[in-house]
Design a protein around this motif. Sequence first.
Motif, mmCIF file in Angstrom:
data_model
loop_
_atom_site.group_PDB
_atom_site.id
_atom_site.type_symbol
_atom_site.label_atom_id
_atom_site.label_comp_id
_atom_site.label_asym_id
_atom_site.label_seq_id
_atom_site.Cartn_x
_atom_site.Cartn_y
_atom_site.Cartn_z
ATOM 1 N N SER A 168 0.830 -1.191 -0.097
ATOM 2 C CA SER A 168 -0.030 -0.090 0.000
ATOM 3 C C SER A 168 0.846 1.355 0.141
ATOM 4 O O SER A 168 1.956 1.084 0.281
ATOM 5 C CB SER A 168 -0.970 -0.074 1.161
ATOM 6 O OG SER A 168 -0.053 -0.073 2.493
ATOM 7 N N VAL A 169 0.239 2.288 -0.310
ATOM 8 C CA VAL A 169 1.000 3.841 -0.321
ATOM 9 C C VAL A 169 0.344 4.589 0.814
ATOM 10 O O VAL A 169 -1.047 4.609 0.949
ATOM 11 C CB VAL A 169 0.698 4.422 -1.755
ATOM 12 C CG1 VAL A 169 1.603 5.793 -1.310
ATOM 13 C CG2 VAL A 169 1.367 3.594 -2.833
ATOM 14 N N ARG A 170 1.025 4.958 1.841
ATOM 15 C CA ARG A 170 0.674 5.822 2.979
ATOM 16 C C ARG A 170 1.240 7.002 3.319
ATOM 17 O O ARG A 170 2.171 7.277 2.730
ATOM 18 C CB ARG A 170 0.760 5.091 4.196
ATOM 19 C CG ARG A 170 0.463 3.621 4.253
ATOM 20 C CD ARG A 170 0.678 2.729 5.595
ATOM 21 N NE ARG A 170 0.786 1.134 5.155
ATOM 22 C CZ ARG A 170 1.432 0.573 6.144
ATOM 23 N NH1 ARG A 170 2.172 0.948 7.355
ATOM 24 N NH2 ARG A 170 1.507 -0.473 6.032
ATOM 25 N N LEU A 171 0.323 7.900 3.708
ATOM 26 C CA LEU A 171 0.926 9.380 4.034
ATOM 27 C C LEU A 171 1.054 9.235 5.807
ATOM 28 O O LEU A 171 0.138 8.685 6.381
ATOM 29 C CB LEU A 171 -0.009 10.487 3.694
ATOM 30 C CG LEU A 171 0.138 11.894 4.163
ATOM 31 C CD1 LEU A 171 1.639 12.189 3.530
ATOM 32 C CD2 LEU A 171 -0.697 12.862 3.850
ATOM 33 N N VAL A 172 2.331 9.329 5.945
ATOM 34 C CA VAL A 172 2.740 9.058 7.311
ATOM 35 C C VAL A 172 3.087 10.635 8.161
ATOM 36 O O VAL A 172 3.690 11.295 7.578
ATOM 37 C CB VAL A 172 4.114 8.277 7.365
ATOM 38 C CG1 VAL A 172 4.371 8.055 8.807
ATOM 39 C CG2 VAL A 172 3.611 7.199 6.653
ATOM 40 N N THR A 173 2.551 10.598 9.301
ATOM 41 C CA THR A 173 2.754 11.869 10.084
ATOM 42 C C THR A 173 3.529 11.219 11.458
ATOM 43 O O THR A 173 2.733 10.726 12.269
ATOM 44 C CB THR A 173 1.559 12.546 10.487
ATOM 45 O OG1 THR A 173 0.758 12.745 9.365
ATOM 46 C CG2 THR A 173 1.938 13.950 11.532
#
Length: 285
Positions: free
Chosen positions: A49-54
């Motif tokens: 998957s492709v994730r935006l991480v904070t």
Amino acid sequence: MNRYLAVTLALLSVPASACTLWGAAGDVVAGSGTLLAKNRDWRPDHSQSVRLVTPKQGFRYIGLFADNGAEPGIKAGVNEQALAVVSAAASTLPKKIRNAQTDARGVMSKILRQYRSVEQVITDADALFKPARANFLLLADRQQILQVEIGLNGQYSLSVKRNGVLTHTNHYLSPELAYCNQLRGPSSHVRLSRIQSLLAMGEQPWHMTDFAQISRDQHDGADNSLWRHGKEHTLASWQIVLPAEGAPQLTVVLANPNQSEQQETWQLDSQFWRQKAALLSPSLP
């Protein structure tokens, strides 16, 4: 030589995992800036998957993740400072040696969380790469690309390009780390020769669409091509352009097993980075 020993040696001669990395910087890139790409090859036994991480501390980043399987975790990423990194396995080291390493994991996430530029990474190279596990990295910011080979016992090598291309597959290229090439197999060498040939023959300057076309190359059959569908499959392709000015653009292809292929493109502008942490490309049921 008995049959059992012959079969065992044949198995040892074939690396267990593979990826192809390539990048370009400077005048060979349309509009200047840099391009960075990766084809991720692995056994088709898990999803991505492709994730935006904070993170709790540091820069936000978008990453390509293996969600399960034998080697879960981040495989490519770019942060909000326009620093990108992709990785490839050091498959010419026996698995028992790689598994026995007590060195630190997580160098990619650390780079994405804490660094703004290739130059900063080079400055901190000892701290980053001496304790890291054997691996290959290719990094890019808006000005240059950096190739990192991480060997054993704290050894590593760096190669930098401000104007030109860099390529890597799954065997060590630097003479000082050649001793790490303990396993033999044709795929890594065939893919390296092919990507180098395509970049040498191609018409410059390079566009992102050129790198996308290169990623689909099947010149050398199911097991040795850049896009593979043999013992291992190409499960993802990652291409990013980091222009000298303006928002980076990222395209990711996910070819998860038993699922329809997904392709998505993002403009990594200020609006993109303001959104909440998210799963940007979930696996389909």
